[in-house]
Scaffold this active site. Structure first.
Site, PDB file in Angstrom:
ATOM      1  CG  LEU A  46       9.297   6.055  -5.513  1.00  0.00           C
ATOM      2  CD1 LEU A  46      10.114   6.330  -6.770  1.00  0.00           C
ATOM      3  CD2 LEU A  46       8.013   6.896  -5.553  1.00  0.00           C
ATOM      4  CD  GLU A  67      16.780   4.139  -3.693  1.00  0.00           C
ATOM      5  OE1 GLU A  67      17.744   4.799  -3.229  1.00  0.00           O
ATOM      6  OE2 GLU A  67      16.716   3.757  -4.869  1.00  0.00           O
ATOM      7  CB  SER A  99       8.989  12.714   2.042  1.00  0.00           C
ATOM      8  OG  SER A  99       8.292  12.143   3.123  1.00  0.00           O
ATOM      9  CB  THR A 107       3.174  -3.097  -0.263  1.00  0.00           C
ATOM     10  OG1 THR A 107       3.247  -2.026   0.678  1.00  0.00           O
ATOM     11  CG2 THR A 107       1.944  -3.937   0.029  1.00  0.00           C
ATOM     12  CD  GLN A 146     -11.704   7.251  24.984  1.00  0.00           C
ATOM     13  OE1 GLN A 146     -10.612   6.847  24.584  1.00  0.00           O
ATOM     14  NE2 GLN A 146     -11.915   7.631  26.224  1.00  0.00           N
ATOM     15  N   GLY A 199     -14.121   1.439  25.473  1.00  0.00           N
ATOM     16  CA  GLY A 199     -13.463   1.480  26.786  1.00  0.00           C
ATOM     17  C   GLY A 199     -12.300   0.494  26.825  1.00  0.00           C
ATOM     18  CD  GLU A 235      -0.207   4.371  -2.937  1.00  0.00           C
ATOM     19  OE1 GLU A 235      -0.599   5.180  -3.785  1.00  0.00           O
ATOM     20  OE2 GLU A 235      -0.536   3.177  -2.922  1.00  0.00           O
TER      21      GLU A 235
HETATM   22  C1  LIG Z   1       3.598  -0.457   5.528  1.00  0.00           C
HETATM   23  C2  LIG Z   1       4.233   0.375   4.462  1.00  0.00           C
HETATM   24  C3  LIG Z   1       4.069   0.026   3.132  1.00  0.00           C
HETATM   25  C4  LIG Z   1       4.721   0.769   2.126  1.00  0.00           C
HETATM   26  N1  LIG Z   1       4.630   0.348   0.822  1.00  0.00           N
HETATM   27  C5  LIG Z   1       5.401   0.955  -0.118  1.00  0.00           C
HETATM   28  C6  LIG Z   1       5.484   0.413  -1.445  1.00  0.00           C
HETATM   29  O1  LIG Z   1       4.817  -0.561  -1.785  1.00  0.00           O
HETATM   30  N2  LIG Z   1       6.325   1.016  -2.320  1.00  0.00           N
HETATM   31  C7  LIG Z   1       7.075   2.102  -1.991  1.00  0.00           C
HETATM   32  O2  LIG Z   1       7.814   2.581  -2.839  1.00  0.00           O
HETATM   33  N3  LIG Z   1       6.995   2.648  -0.756  1.00  0.00           N
HETATM   34  C8  LIG Z   1       6.195   2.088   0.198  1.00  0.00           C
HETATM   35  N4  LIG Z   1       6.144   2.600   1.466  1.00  0.00           N
HETATM   36  C9  LIG Z   1       6.961   3.763   1.800  1.00  0.00           C
HETATM   37  C10 LIG Z   1       6.175   5.029   2.094  1.00  0.00           C
HETATM   38  O3  LIG Z   1       5.635   5.542   0.912  1.00  0.00           O
HETATM   39  C11 LIG Z   1       7.107   5.982   2.812  1.00  0.00           C
HETATM   40  O4  LIG Z   1       7.290   5.462   4.127  1.00  0.00           O
HETATM   41  C12 LIG Z   1       6.599   7.393   2.864  1.00  0.00           C
HETATM   42  O5  LIG Z   1       6.595   7.968   1.583  1.00  0.00           O
HETATM   43  C13 LIG Z   1       7.416   8.277   3.813  1.00  0.00           C
HETATM   44  O6  LIG Z   1       8.785   8.145   3.623  1.00  0.00           O
HETATM   45  P1  LIG Z   1       9.725   7.877   4.896  1.00  0.00           P
HETATM   46  O7  LIG Z   1       9.151   6.739   5.628  1.00  0.00           O
HETATM   47  O8  LIG Z   1      11.125   7.765   4.424  1.00  0.00           O
HETATM   48  O9  LIG Z   1       9.563   9.164   5.809  1.00  0.00           O
HETATM   49  P2  LIG Z   1      10.384  10.548   5.685  1.00  0.00           P
HETATM   50  O10 LIG Z   1      10.338  11.038   4.283  1.00  0.00           O
HETATM   51  O11 LIG Z   1      11.723  10.387   6.317  1.00  0.00           O
HETATM   52  O12 LIG Z   1       9.491  11.513   6.573  1.00  0.00           O
HETATM   53  C14 LIG Z   1       9.636  11.633   7.987  1.00  0.00           C
HETATM   54  C15 LIG Z   1       8.708  12.762   8.435  1.00  0.00           C
HETATM   55  O13 LIG Z   1       9.150  13.996   7.835  1.00  0.00           O
HETATM   56  C16 LIG Z   1       8.083  14.597   7.128  1.00  0.00           C
HETATM   57  N5  LIG Z   1       8.577  15.316   5.954  1.00  0.00           N
HETATM   58  C17 LIG Z   1       9.443  14.863   5.016  1.00  0.00           C
HETATM   59  N6  LIG Z   1       9.642  15.801   4.081  1.00  0.00           N
HETATM   60  C18 LIG Z   1       8.879  16.869   4.429  1.00  0.00           C
HETATM   61  C19 LIG Z   1       8.647  18.157   3.864  1.00  0.00           C
HETATM   62  N7  LIG Z   1       9.220  18.538   2.708  1.00  0.00           N
HETATM   63  N8  LIG Z   1       7.788  18.995   4.503  1.00  0.00           N
HETATM   64  C20 LIG Z   1       7.172  18.614   5.660  1.00  0.00           C
HETATM   65  N9  LIG Z   1       7.367  17.420   6.243  1.00  0.00           N
HETATM   66  C21 LIG Z   1       8.200  16.555   5.627  1.00  0.00           C
HETATM   67  C22 LIG Z   1       7.164  13.421   6.743  1.00  0.00           C
HETATM   68  O14 LIG Z   1       5.860  13.845   6.435  1.00  0.00           O
HETATM   69  C23 LIG Z   1       7.257  12.566   7.986  1.00  0.00           C
HETATM   70  O15 LIG Z   1       6.395  13.060   8.958  1.00  0.00           O
HETATM   71  C24 LIG Z   1       5.478   1.899   2.473  1.00  0.00           C
HETATM   72  C25 LIG Z   1       5.590   2.281   3.828  1.00  0.00           C
HETATM   73  C26 LIG Z   1       5.009   1.531   4.809  1.00  0.00           C
HETATM   74  C27 LIG Z   1       5.172   1.925   6.242  1.00  0.00           C
END
Ligand SMILES: Cc1cc2nc3c(=O)[nH]c(=O)nc-3n(C[C@H](O)[C@H](O)[C@H](O)COP(=O)(O)OP(=O)(O)OC[C@H]3O[C@@H](n4cnc5c(N)ncnc54)[C@H](O)[C@@H]3O)c2cc1C
Length: 418
Positions: free
Chosen positions: A163, A165, A170, A196, A374, A377, A401
């Site tokens: 999902l 990109e 988010s 993943t 913690q 240590g 997720e």
């Molecule tokens: C190891 C790993 C495995 C993953 N596996 C999958 C997978 O199998 N399939 C898949 O589709 N995705 C996968 N993901 C993606 C994951 O779901 C996203 O990283 C996650 O949803 C956050 O998106 P982002 O990294 O672009 O962060 P961003 O959306 O850029 O967020 C950056 C920060 O801004 C905050 N933020 C963003 N919007 C808001 C808002 N409206 N209000 C308050 N705060 C906000 C976020 O909480 C975060 O703290 C994976 C990620 C990782 C690291």
């Protein structure tokens, strides 16, 4: 297959529960009917047995290789295949589709026990099962279900779900990957990140925009098979934690798919994804609990053997309070998670409850791993002790997720609706 017997047992337990007054109308209905049997915190014998079996498997097959896989970023293919043979890669799907016919509580126990030893293995199973396979199960046609679920449930095929990109994390509805109709086919262009299992997947469920003007109702889901021209994996990420679980790019370049690879109704792929995530978040909550339990067990053991000032550090009240808080918060997270699993098994909507479980369990697990380190240590900071790895792995749980911030948005939205 050991799981098959358990599925029969579970069906019998449902009948027993119904006969005791549980009408199937849910918890509140049962309370109104004064049928307290619904409020049952006891694990069934087959849940206890499942936990033991998975724990034994994890100790025998996973524990000896955890650090080797982590340091070299090795995806444990053979272990995943063995999990498939045991029925652990399709726990929540019906037996007629090759699954184990279990519910979300059993699925949570499975993920928990794997993550207690190696969170990467828990994550591999969770992404495969509750994201990829479950999207096909929830939205797929009978033909799609019967083509994919049996092979996924036995791990003959490994699945991934795309999902996210680079510009749509988010805000996943901001998907830019497109699928354009061309005769009877769809042509996909674009790319996904952070998928993943990407590099080991035989099957990928990916979301793409089919009607930009329809916003959230203009994103569709597609099933892609490895080897399809124009479909390939890109960069594999080098991560802080969860290093034995592959995370990578999935790319589409003029990737032509027949119409039968559309999953669900056109334009409803994003909405279906939200339903898929309702279940997926239960698995991330379980993953968090498993990691926290592993870190707690290590800290408890260490505190009894490490001596300072002439006595085990477990005799210091400051350490005892940490252990008490850790154990209490793990149990609280477990209750929230099993409750949302139970509701899911009753076919109730769990958007709020699974987000609550995921939010609470993941934040709890980060705190517990911090305290576990913690308690160790300086030894907690080195790789000879397992807490170092739990501490790195656990952070994914507050991000994947849906971040904690997004879970709070989801929960608040549900609260304000009522
Ligand atoms: C190891 C790993 C495995 C993953 N596996 C999958 C997978 O199998 N399939 C898949 O589709 N995705 C996968 N993901 C993606 C994951 O779901 C996203 O990283 C996650 O949803 C956050 O998106 P982002 O990294 O672009 O962060 P961003 O959306 O850029 O967020 C950056 C920060 O801004 C905050 N933020 C963003 N919007 C808001 C808002 N409206 N209000 C308050 N705060 C906000 C976020 O909480 C975060 O703290 C994976 C990620 C990782 C690291």
């Amino acid at each position: 297959m050991p799981f098959a017997k358990r599925a029969q047992f579970r069906a019998a337990a449902v009948v027993r529960n119904r006969d005791r007054g549980g009408s199937g109308g849910g918890l509140y209905h049962a309370v109104a009917d004064l049928a307290p049997a619904q409020m049952d915190f006891e694990q069934t014998p087959e849940q206890v047995q499942l936990r033991k079996e998975v724990r034994d498997f994890a100790q025998r097959e996973i524990a000896p290789r955890v650090m080797e896989w982590d340091e070299n970023q090795i995806f444990p293919v053979e272990t995943v295949k063995k999990l498939g043979e045991l029925g652990y890669m399709g726990a929540i799907f019906p037996e007629e589709l090759g699954g184990a016919g279990l519910g979300y509580i059993e699925y949570s126990i499975l993920i928990e026990e794997l993550a207690r030893v190696d969170a990467s293995v828990g994550l591999i199973v969770a992404a495969h099962t509750s994201l990829c396979s479950n999207h096909i199960y929830l939205a797929g046609s009978p033909e799609q279900r019967s083509r994919y679920i049996p092979k996924l449930a036995t791990a003959e095929w490994i699945g991934c779900w795309s999902l996210t990109e680079p510009e749509a994390g988010s805000d996943a509805a901001g998907t830019r990957t497109t699928a354009i109709r061309s005769g009877d086919d769809w042509v996909l262009n674009g790319g996904k990140t952070f998928t993943t299992n990407a590099h080991h997947a035989d099957v990928c469920v990916a979301m793409a925009v089919t009607d930009r003007s329809a916003s959230q109702h203009g994103i569709s889901a597609f099933i892609l098979e490895k080897g399809t021209p124009g479909f390939r994996v890109g960069k594999k990420e080098n991560k802080l934690g969860m290093r034995a679980s592959d995370t990578g790019e999935v790319l589409f370049q003029d990737c032509r798919l027949p119409a039968c690879n559309l999953l669900g109704k056109p334009g409803e792929g994003f909405v279906d994804s939200l339903r898929v995530l309702d279940g997926g978040r239960i698995s991330i909550a379980a993953l968090s609990i498993g990691i926290a339990q592993g870190a707690f067990d290590a800290a408890l053991k260490y505190s009894k053997t490490r001596k300072q000032f002439g006595r085990p550090i477990s005799e210091f009240q400051a350490i005892q309070h940490k252990l008490a808080d850790m154990a209490t918060s793990i149990e609280a997270a477990r209750l929230l998670t099993y409750r949302s699993g139970w509701m899911k098994d009753q076919d109730q909507r769990v958007t709020k409850e699974s987000s609550m479980a995921k939010l609470f369990a993941s934040e709890m697990a980060v705190r517990v791993c911090d305290e576990a380190l913690q308690i160790h240590g300086g030894y907690g900071f080195i790789k000879d002790y397992p807490v170092e790895k739990f501490y790195r792995d656990v952070k994914l749980c507050t991000i994947g997720e849906g971040t904690s911030e997004i879970q709070r948005l989801v929960i608040a939205r549900q609260l304000l609706k009522s």
